[in-house]
Design a protein around this motif. Structure first.
Motif: not given
Length: 217
Positions: A196-197, A202-203, A206, A209-210
């Motif tokens: 993961t960035s 972005t972090w 992500e 979402r997970r």
């Protein structure tokens, strides 16, 4: 010390030195040695006093975290010369110590950015696990004002805190993402496939979402 010297691996040293750590011991083997030695507070003190990085890492694995005094931990942090020793000291020892909150407050305001980064690391853990009493909006104010120009170690720690606030606290998520988008800190940091960035927007997206996918599943 002789056993640690026998574990020296030139390839491991080359990798570690790229990250600022001056030791060549494979960490898996180091952990296996610590498991065999078990908890030995006196030995931990002796290993720490050698100032050898591998010995200090071993010390942090075999010590008794709750046995250290506040001033002792403060001195150890300021004497922790390498990133791995610094990180393990904070995560494996200080976090479990009764003085952790007092040190978090003192270190966060310290003029030394490396010391301050330890305070922010402890704050990030509280954001995730024990946010009661934290002024999350105030933390975002500080991050917004200081993240962009913070020295590297401190910037990483503050950025992690920014992402953690956005991940764990939906009421602050939009602002955390907005701060990350405007400051663009670590936007272009190279990220390996599958990782993961560290770019906060972005972090945050992500991990959220997970967690959503896991809940749905």
């Amino acid at each position: 010390m002789a056993e640690l010297a026998a574990l020296e691996d030139p390839k491991a040293r080359a990798v570690n030195e790229r990250h600022g750590d001056d030791h060549g011991v494979n960490l898996g083997r180091l952990r296996a040695l610590a498991k065999r030695l078990r908890t030995q507070q006196d030995l931990a003190h002796q290993l720490w006093e050698t100032r050898d990085t591998a010995a200090r890492l071993l010390a942090l694995l075999v010590c008794r975290p709750k046995a250290f005094g506040r001033d002792e931990l403060d001195g150890m942090l300021r004497d922790a010369r390498t990133p791995k020793v610094h990180d393990w000291l904070v995560n494996y020892v200080v976090r479990k110590n009764p003085h952790a909150e007092e040190l978090r407050l003192a270190w966060s305001a310290d003029p030394d950015p490396v010391v301050a980064s330890a305070g922010w690391a402890l704050t990030t853990e509280r954001v995730a696990k024990k946010p009661e009493g934290l002024d999350l909006g105030g933390l975002l104010d500080v991050i917004e004002a200081e993240l962009k120009d913070a020295p590297e170690r401190l910037q990483w720690a503050m950025n992690h805190c920014l992402a953690q606030i956005g991940i764990e606290h939906p009421e602050h998520r939009a602002r955390a993402i907005d701060i990350g988008e405007r400051l663009q800190v670590l936007r272009d940091y190279p990220t390996s496939p599958g990782c993961t960035s560290p770019f906060a927007p972005t972090w945050i997206a992500e991990i959220v979402r997970r967690r959503h996918d896991a809940t749905v599943a």
